[in-house]
Design an enzyme around this catalytic site. Structure first.
Site, short mmCIF file in Angstrom:
data_model
loop_
_atom_site.label_atom_id
_atom_site.label_comp_id
_atom_site.label_asym_id
_atom_site.label_seq_id
_atom_site.Cartn_x
_atom_site.Cartn_y
_atom_site.Cartn_z
N SER A 1 0.81 -1.22 0.00
CA SER A 1 0.00 0.00 0.00
C SER A 1 0.84 1.27 0.00
CB SER A 1 -0.93 0.01 1.22
OG SER A 1 -0.19 -0.15 2.42
N ASP B 1 -2.50 7.86 7.93
CA ASP B 1 -2.86 7.25 9.21
C ASP B 1 -1.55 6.87 9.90
OD1 ASP B 1 -1.98 4.71 8.19
OD2 ASP B 1 -3.96 4.39 7.30
N HIS C 1 0.83 4.91 7.23
CA HIS C 1 1.01 5.28 5.82
C HIS C 1 1.41 6.75 5.69
CE1 HIS C 1 -1.60 1.72 5.56
NE2 HIS C 1 -0.97 1.49 4.41
#
EC number: 3.1.1.53
Length: 641
Positions: free
Chosen positions: A57, A352, A355
């Site tokens: 991600s 967050d 990330h």
């Protein structure tokens, strides 16, 4: 009234003397031939067109929170094969409920920024509470094989043959399902008529090609159960446990056989699963297992083994409140040729907690650029061949060598005045330079470009001048060549003495590389000393010849108004040629002399093999001086009656 006007070179206490081969110079300034460079922390690449990344991600453009969720730029994200929630190990084993992404791609340099999605936080069980040691072994094999391959791909469906009595099984500790690789097959038997079942014999094939990807070597997970005792497995009186993989010749290549190997002897009553990473060539393999259970390889990672290249592994950890492992770090550090990028602070995300970490973004920002050198110490894109600190291996590209600033030769700069000096064949000029005698030290692998540095620097004297004599230059370069041959011979002798040390001591390899680097640095500094001396000599002669060209220009401009009585001196009648006339002849209407000369263009191109271990050093040296439009400065017009 007739007066005498002469060109006179003027030097005062602000000038310093620079000795060279073929001539000397006075100069108002001096500068080092190169400055020391400092590596930038983090990752970079040698060529933007020949690298590929594998990620999750944090490099996934399709993530709905991109780019805030990413640790890389949009440009760099385009180079990654990524999917949110994915990891190479998840795709290898395929635990239920996890992302299953087809990782594949090609590139000389491979950057891995993944792994966090299979960590203690994921809480994957399937007969094993802690997968960290398996992850460490898996990542290590991935990095090793990736460093020897141009292309790699997950093979997510191996051809197989399963015994008729076996059916797909599930496990309660695996979400009432099981891994996609290995697959679990079981035999349903009804005691007492068939209390044990039959021995399992299965086959799988590792392909030579998967889609467009060639496969010369596969990474396979050889998985088997570990029982603490025979009684734990043998509750039905079915003899010992075994699960073994054989190649086509019948050789054992993986597995466990408790018929010949002891049980652990622990007191547990529940088996655990172990998975060894084995490297296998394409072909047909058989799997034999004791009755009741069969663990069948159904996936692999395939590698073409066609090209060696750098591997960069980026530390992949969670932010606060999630438990991580450091298998990626340990795997990279134990794999030759793998460069590890590590954070110094806890992971703190922008999108967050997990990330968009600013420190990691800075460490990976170099992936947007091309570097001349990449190493464990960082990356360098400056052209200087010297750095203050030794760059830690592994390192690739044209990497600078450690040197002290005061050891780098200086060249004259600013206002330059020529004076006569030594010839190239003189080994001890009036003021000793750091030159050929300093070269015969330590170990050196060196190759002068085909034309020789003289091909760039000196050349033969022409009618119009420029450079020292061809014969003198040839003698000077013949001496350099002979000294280099001495160095090569000394190198071979030194290497032979070290062979025994290397075969018995891994530390000796690291010691040797540092020893060679230090010797290379010393030798390169010596070569620069020679080039500096040749530069000084060549400029000096060029400047002197330009003085005569200037004198010829003055004679031509004067015509019959001035008579040249000696080189650089004229007699002129000031009754005929007044001050404005003299200015026209001698000062070129105030356009000469000019205060500076065209700058020197001195370039050192340090070339080495793209792989650090066992590399040899090639020294390609170019030095060019533009004298075509040179106008001499530092000239005074001396008038006498």
């Amino acid at each position: 009234e007739k007066i005498k006007i002469c060109l006179q070179k003027q030097v005062n206490s602000s000038f310093s003397l620079h000795n060279g081969f073929g001539g000397n110079l006075y100069a108002t300034e001096e500068k080092r031939m190169f400055e020391l460079v400092k590596p930038k922390a983090g990752a970079s690449v040698l060529n933007q067109s020949t690298w590929i990344g594998f990620g999750d991600s944090r490099t996934d453009k399709s993530n709905p929170n991109f780019p805030r969720s990413a640790d890389v730029s949009v440009k760099t994200a385009n180079k990654f094969r990524s999917l949110t929630g994915g990891s190479l190990m998840l795709s290898m084993f395929g635990p239920p409920g996890k992302v299953d992404y087809l990782y594949q791609g090609c590139g000389k340099h491979k950057v891995f920024y993944e792994g966090v999605n299979w960590s203690p936080h994921a809480a994957i069980d399937c007969y094993r509470k802690n997968w960290t040691d398996i992850k460490l072994n898996f990542q290590k094999n991935i990095y090793e094989l990736a460093s020897q391959s141009h292309c790699m791909s997950l093979v997510n469906a191996l051809d197989k043959t399963i015994p008729l009595q076996a059916t797909a099984g599930v496990a309660g500790n695996c979400n009432n399902s099981f891994l996609k690789n290995p697959a679990l097959y079981t035999q349903e038997v009804t005691p007492p008529x068939x209390k044990c079942g039959k021995e399992n014999l299965a086959f799988f094939t590792l392909p030579t090609q998967f889609g467009t990807y060639e496969c010369r070597l596969h990474l396979v997970a050889s998985c088997y159960f570990i029982y603490d005792s025979k009684e734990v497995y043998n509750k039905r009186g079915c003899d010992n446990y075994f699960q073994v993989i054989y190649d086509s010749s019948g050789k054992v290549v993986g597995g466990l056989d408790n018929r010949v190997s002891p049980y652990t002897g622990n007191s547990g009553d529940t088996p655990t699963m172990q998975c060894d990473m084995i490297q296998l060539k394409p072909g047909r393999y058989s799997v034999r297992s004791s009755p009741r259970f069969l663990l069948m390889p159904e996936r692999s990672y395939c590698f073409d083994m066609k090209e060696k290249g750098p591997v960069t592994a980026v530390q992949s950890i969670w932010g606060k409140d999630r438990k991580s492992d450091y298998a990626v770090d340990q795997a990279c550090l134990s794999t030759p040729g793998c460069m590890l990028i590590q954070k110094q602070k806890p992971y703190t995300g922008e999108a967050d907690d997990h990330h968009g970490d600013q420190e990691m973004r800075e460490l990976l920002s170099g992936l947007d650029y091309e570097a001349r050198c990449i190493s464990q110490s960082g990356w360098v894109n400056e052209t200087s061949p010297f750095t203050e600190e030794y760059l830690l291996p592994p390192k690739f590209g044209r990497c600078p060598l450690a040197a002290k600033e005061e050891s780098i030769p200086k060249i004259p700069d600013g206002l330059l005045i020529p004076t006569s000096g030594t010839d190239t064949t003189v080994t001890k000029p009036k003021s000793r330079i750091f030159g050929i005698d300093d070269l015969i030290i330590g170990l050196l692998f060196v190759a002068i470009v085909e034309a020789g540095i003289g091909g760039y620097l000196l050349g033969s004297r022409k009618e119009s001048g420029g450079g020292v004599t061809k014969e003198s230059a040839e003698k000077g370069f013949e001496k350099i060549g002979n000294d280099i041959q001495i160095l090569r011979s000394s190198t071979n002798i030194a290497i032979e003495k070290l062979n025994d040390r290397i075969s018995h001591d891994e530390q000796a390899i690291r010691d040797l590389t540092l020893e060679i680097e230090n010797a290379r640095s010393e030798a390169l500094l010596g070569e620069l000393g020679i080039i500096r001396a040749l530069l000084v000599g060549n400029i000096s002669i060029g400047l002197q010849e330009s003085l005569w060209e200037l004198a010829s220009e003055i004679t031509n401009r004067a015509g019959d108004l001035a008579v040249e009585i000696s080189p650089g001196c004229w007699i002129i009648d000031n009754n005929i040629c007044d001050q404005s006339c003299q200015n026209f002849i001698f000062k070129f209407n105030e356009t000469a002399p000019v205060p500076t000369i065209p700058p020197l263009d001195t370039k050192i191109d340090l070339q080495s093999d793209p792989f650090y271990w066992g590399s040899s050093l090639g020294l390609a040296i170019t030095a060019a001086i533009s004298l075509a439009a040179l106008v001499i400065s530092g000239i005074a017009i001396c008038r006498t009656k």
